[in-house]
Design an enzyme around this catalytic site. Structure first.
Site, mmCIF file in Angstrom:
data_model
loop_
_atom_site.group_PDB
_atom_site.id
_atom_site.type_symbol
_atom_site.label_atom_id
_atom_site.label_comp_id
_atom_site.label_asym_id
_atom_site.label_seq_id
_atom_site.Cartn_x
_atom_site.Cartn_y
_atom_site.Cartn_z
ATOM 1 N N ARG A 85 0.824 -1.213 0.000
ATOM 2 C CA ARG A 85 0.000 0.000 0.000
ATOM 3 C C ARG A 85 0.857 1.261 0.000
ATOM 4 N NH1 ARG A 85 -2.936 2.193 4.911
ATOM 5 N NH2 ARG A 85 -4.530 3.621 4.128
ATOM 6 N N HIS A 127 0.440 4.364 -2.503
ATOM 7 C CA HIS A 127 0.188 5.723 -2.026
ATOM 8 C C HIS A 127 1.299 6.682 -2.443
ATOM 9 C CE1 HIS A 127 -3.143 5.212 1.182
ATOM 10 N NE2 HIS A 127 -3.266 4.300 0.241
#
Length: 327
Positions: free
Chosen positions: A64, A68
């Site tokens: 993640r 991001h």
């Protein structure tokens, strides 16, 4: 004579500009560190393995983190920078406050600085760690083109505004992905990354208790799943942890697509995959284990594509000495 001299000077200037443009071209190469730091991938993989062996659940937040990073200012390591007295960095934005695993990036950077000081960017480390973390929990692997440089700017408001939200519908999701050069297939494939990881009740509370502002539940969510979630997430609870892919949240597989097809996707953005002909077709193609290989192959392709969003190369950016602060 003067005119000829001016023409020569003009051509020299054009050539110089072309050379400068090539030096800054956004081209990455899996062999970028072949001569300058030949063991970069081994060092990063060994470091990542040390952490994942102790805490396999770190694989999801490390994946993640790369996602991001790339969606805000491109894959430039800006998500790693700390806030200062005069600036709130991306880390401070609400979507990033639950990110974990920065210690893995720092440990890999420390090892690389011992072996190849000032050579390997933090942005490249983030990309390598994401791949290695997924592979170490028996997920897919993919080649990681390298040569990114680190950005010097990190702004919380940009992260808040540019990261895809778990509350988005399919139109908003497609627009978000399109804005960074990713297509609908990439959207469906990368959503499959939700096969690992956890969330908090904050991400689903509105679907359970106040979907339209009238104290109702989301009608697209499976009723039995609603009952299960309400046992864990009480009204107003924002901290309790829930699994993204119940029963399989530490295993990288196709079970996420099964859950989505049964209207048991945790987020509105997961449920949104059932509202578009292209994304729903992808979901249905991967409902059994026979679709695992194609999903793994597709995931690798989309990760390579995502990993090249807005990269800094050549003379742009810098190679940070410490990943949390600019030089």
């Amino acid at each position: 004579m003067a005119s000829k001299l001016l023409n020569i000077l003009f051509l020299q200037l054009v050539c110089a500009l072309l050379v400068l443009d090539v030096s800054n071209a956004e081209v990455l190469d899996v062999n970028f560190y072949k001569d300058s730091c030949p063991y970069v991938e081994d060092i990063v993989k060994e470091t990542t393995a040390r952490f994942i062996s102790e805490a396999p659940s770190l694989a999801a937040p490390l994946l993640r983190m790369h996602f991001h990073d790339c969606f805000v200012r491109g894959c430039d390591g800006s998500v790693l920078l700390n806030s200062t007295r005069t600036n709130q960095a991306e880390k401070s934005a609400i979507p990033n406050q639950s990110l974990r695993g920065f210690q893995v990036i720092d440990a890999a950077k420390s090892e690389l600085e011992k072996r190849c000081p000032g050579i390997v960017s933090c942005a490249d480390i983030v990309a390598l760690v994401a791949r290695d973390a997924v592979l170490l929990i028996n997920g897919p692997s993919w080649p990681v083109p390298l040569g990114r440089r680190d950005g010097r700017v990190s702004i919380a408001s940009e992260a808040l505004n540019q990261l895809p939200s778990p509350f988005m519908n399919i139109t908003q999701l497609k627009a978000s992905f399109r804005s960074v050069g990713l297509n609908v297939t990439d959207l469906a494939v990368l959503s499959g990354g939700h096969t690992i990881g956890i969330s908090h009740c904050l991400g689903v509370n509105n679907r359970l208790y106040n979907f339209t502002g009238k104290g109702d539940t989301d009608p697209t969510l499976d009723k039995n799943y609603i009952a299960e979630l309400k046992k864990k997430c009480k009204p107003g609870d924002v901290k309790t942890i829930i699994e993204m892919d119940p029963g399989s949240f530490e295993t990288f597989d196709t079970s996420y697509f099964n859950e989505v097809s049964k209207r048991r996707g945790l987020f509105q953005s997961d449920a949104a995959l059932l509202t578009d002909t292209e994304t729903i077709a992808y979901v249905h193609q991967h409902l059994s284990s026979t679709g695992t290989k194609s999903f793994f192959d597709d995931f690798g392709v989309s990760m390579v594509k995502m990993g090249q969003i807005g990269v800094l190369t050549g003379q742009k950016g810098e190679i940070r000495k410490q990943c949390a602060v600019v030089n």
